[in-house]
Design a protein around this motif. Sequence first.
Motif, short mmCIF file in Angstrom:
data_model
loop_
_atom_site.label_atom_id
_atom_site.label_comp_id
_atom_site.label_asym_id
_atom_site.label_seq_id
_atom_site.Cartn_x
_atom_site.Cartn_y
_atom_site.Cartn_z
N LEU A 1 0.84 -1.20 0.00
CA LEU A 1 0.00 0.00 0.00
C LEU A 1 0.88 1.26 0.00
CD1 LEU A 1 -2.65 1.65 0.61
CD2 LEU A 1 -2.24 1.14 3.04
N LEU A 2 0.63 2.13 -0.95
CA LEU A 2 1.26 3.45 -0.94
C LEU A 2 0.15 4.47 -0.72
CD1 LEU A 2 3.51 5.54 -1.44
CD2 LEU A 2 2.99 5.37 -3.89
N GLN A 3 0.16 5.08 0.45
CA GLN A 3 -0.87 6.08 0.76
C GLN A 3 -0.15 7.41 0.95
OE1 GLN A 3 -3.12 5.20 4.33
NE2 GLN A 3 -4.85 6.43 3.66
N GLY A 4 -0.58 8.43 0.22
CA GLY A 4 0.15 9.69 0.34
C GLY A 4 -0.62 10.88 -0.17
N GLY A 5 -0.21 12.03 0.31
CA GLY A 5 -0.82 13.28 -0.13
C GLY A 5 -0.60 14.35 0.94
N ASP A 6 -1.36 15.42 0.81
CA ASP A 6 -1.19 16.54 1.74
C ASP A 6 -1.60 16.19 3.15
OD1 ASP A 6 -0.53 18.81 -0.01
OD2 ASP A 6 -2.45 18.30 -0.93
N ILE B 1 -9.13 -3.60 8.18
CA ILE B 1 -8.42 -2.64 9.03
C ILE B 1 -6.96 -2.49 8.61
CG2 ILE B 1 -7.70 -2.08 11.39
CD1 ILE B 1 -10.42 -2.50 11.96
N THR B 2 -6.57 -1.26 8.41
CA THR B 2 -5.15 -0.95 8.22
C THR B 2 -4.70 -0.17 9.45
OG1 THR B 2 -5.41 -0.85 5.82
CG2 THR B 2 -3.49 0.26 6.75
N LEU B 3 -3.73 -0.71 10.15
CA LEU B 3 -3.18 0.00 11.32
C LEU B 3 -1.99 0.82 10.86
CD1 LEU B 3 -3.39 -2.74 14.10
CD2 LEU B 3 -4.91 -0.77 13.73
N ILE B 4 -2.12 2.13 10.98
CA ILE B 4 -1.09 3.04 10.48
C ILE B 4 -0.28 3.51 11.69
CG2 ILE B 4 -0.69 5.15 9.15
CD1 ILE B 4 -3.75 4.83 8.24
N VAL C 1 -4.70 -7.83 10.16
CA VAL C 1 -4.67 -6.39 9.84
C VAL C 1 -3.63 -6.16 8.75
CG1 VAL C 1 -5.27 -5.70 12.21
CG2 VAL C 1 -2.86 -5.84 11.54
N VAL C 2 -3.71 -4.99 8.13
CA VAL C 2 -2.63 -4.53 7.27
C VAL C 2 -1.80 -3.59 8.14
CG1 VAL C 2 -2.01 -3.33 5.15
CG2 VAL C 2 -4.20 -4.56 5.29
N TRP C 3 -0.52 -3.85 8.25
CA TRP C 3 0.35 -2.93 8.99
C TRP C 3 0.94 -1.92 8.02
CZ3 TRP C 3 0.31 -2.87 14.14
CH2 TRP C 3 -0.02 -4.04 14.84
N ALA D 1 9.95 -7.76 10.29
CA ALA D 1 10.60 -9.00 9.86
C ALA D 1 10.95 -9.85 11.08
CB ALA D 1 11.86 -8.68 9.05
N ASP D 2 11.45 -9.21 12.15
CA ASP D 2 11.80 -9.96 13.36
C ASP D 2 10.57 -10.60 14.00
OD1 ASP D 2 14.40 -9.31 13.06
OD2 ASP D 2 14.45 -7.74 14.62
N ALA D 3 9.45 -9.89 13.93
CA ALA D 3 8.23 -10.39 14.60
C ALA D 3 7.49 -11.40 13.73
CB ALA D 3 7.30 -9.22 14.91
N GLY D 4 7.92 -11.56 12.48
CA GLY D 4 7.19 -12.47 11.59
C GLY D 4 5.91 -11.85 11.06
N THR D 5 5.79 -10.53 11.16
CA THR D 5 4.65 -9.84 10.55
C THR D 5 5.15 -9.16 9.28
OG1 THR D 5 5.14 -8.02 12.06
CG2 THR D 5 3.28 -9.44 12.64
N TYR D 6 4.22 -8.57 8.54
CA TYR D 6 4.60 -8.01 7.25
C TYR D 6 4.24 -6.53 7.21
CZ TYR D 6 4.55 -7.07 2.31
OH TYR D 6 4.76 -6.51 1.08
N LEU D 7 5.22 -5.71 6.86
CA LEU D 7 4.91 -4.29 6.69
C LEU D 7 4.24 -4.14 5.32
CD1 LEU D 7 5.03 -1.43 7.77
CD2 LEU D 7 7.20 -1.14 6.61
N GLY D 8 2.95 -3.87 5.35
CA GLY D 8 2.17 -3.91 4.10
C GLY D 8 2.00 -2.57 3.42
#
Length: 457
Positions: free
Chosen positions: A62-67, A314-317, A343-345, A381-388
């Motif tokens: 996911l690329l989320q961006g803007g003002d 849910i995306t946790l930002i 969730v999406v991290w 990576a250490d926790a076995g989760t994925y930065l999405g």
Amino acid sequence: MADWTPDSWTTKPTLQQPTYADPQEVERVMAELSRLPPLVTSWEIESLKSQLAEAGEGRRFLLQGGDCAEVFSECESSVIANKLKILLQMSLVLVHGGKRRVIRVGRFAGQYAKPRSDNFETRDGVKLPSYRGDLVNSVGFNAEERVHDPQRMLRGYERASLTLNFIRSLIDGGFADLHHPEYWDVDFVRHSPRAAEYRKIVQAISDSLGFMETLAGRQVGDIDRVDFYASHEGLHLLYEQAQTRKVPRRPGWYNLAAHCPWIGMRTADPGGAHVEYFRGIQNPIGMKVGPAMEPEVLVELLERLNPLDEPGRITLIHRFGNDKIADSLPPLLAAVQRAGRRVVWCCDPMHGNTKKTARGLKTRHFDHILSELEQAFDIHADAGTYLGGIHIELTGDDVTECTGGARGLDDEGLQRSYKTFVDPRLNYEQALELALRVADRMRKMTGAASLEGPVVF
Ligand code: PEP
Ligand code: CO
């Protein structure tokens, strides 16, 4: 959901809302807003949700961006087109580095309401209501402009619609066609210290596209168009409520003002009005997570907002700051894992890294932003989760609001073109540089899911 209605949030403690003087005018505006046609559709929303579900499993990014805050006066073609261009360029670079498809979500077409830590602002002994974003009042420091005006909800809705209309027309007209990356070149790309690196990636992608098309004897996939989704902080609950509709042939309620609204850090309270509103809509939603979030509260929030553990919902930002992420993130990852929640991290490396210069300008240093992102990749990576995904405040224009980057912008250099009314944004060059660094990091990561099929964008 029998105990929920679009206005059930009004029975809960409510933070960060405007105070309007004339309730009848608010009612008239709400009635008008509720009748206007929607900005987005439920099928687009569901499609984004299923793509986000894949991001949660490491199959998309996911690329989320803007003002930080859109302003009505900048609802103009060049500002919008430049924002699209930089998001397209960043996504191309991320596709190349991460070898997975990128979901592009703009902070645009509705990012008009801002949470404030103080209700009032005082200058030279004059005290006025704080600026709360163009959806509520105006930025000028005088009593008239700072009045909370309900008509601004209509003006915001119209501008969101104009913005989306232009974006959709550009995309439908082939603006994002991968055969023509020159369409989304920014004038000053050739002056960028990273221009050569970017051009190499564009060339590599063009070459492999040409190769595949020669083999196939035709165009591969739907490479001449991409999806862009709209998001904003769902802060102003009357505005969000007015856009909350039922649609034919699908159960439940949809917020049709944005594909993916998010809950800000200051309003992520399990017992509060924002969580009450958000729990009842079908959209995929974001939630900002800051250093004060307790692991048990986070799990409680997930249970309230996504009781059925629907993937992509849910995306946790997370937004801690480069000096806090190492302590703050691991306990939250562990708690969500223990609770077995999907969730999406997503990492927002902007909001925990805001500083003031000696002259009182809000800024962020490129190195702190990059450092928080790099730590996020390692910690996941250490926790076995994925930065999405990543969540960035940026502009496609040549502003000077964040320090650092290849040009080594310093505190003094910020004066040249400091335009933001709220938070400092990465300029075009810095945003592209950040994407290149993140792509390098992704390239180095082992075990990355590989691209499925030839459609890369
Ligand atoms: C923002 O995204 O502009 C914002 C106010 O963020 P947060 O809620 O994370 O502070
Ligand atoms: Co901001």
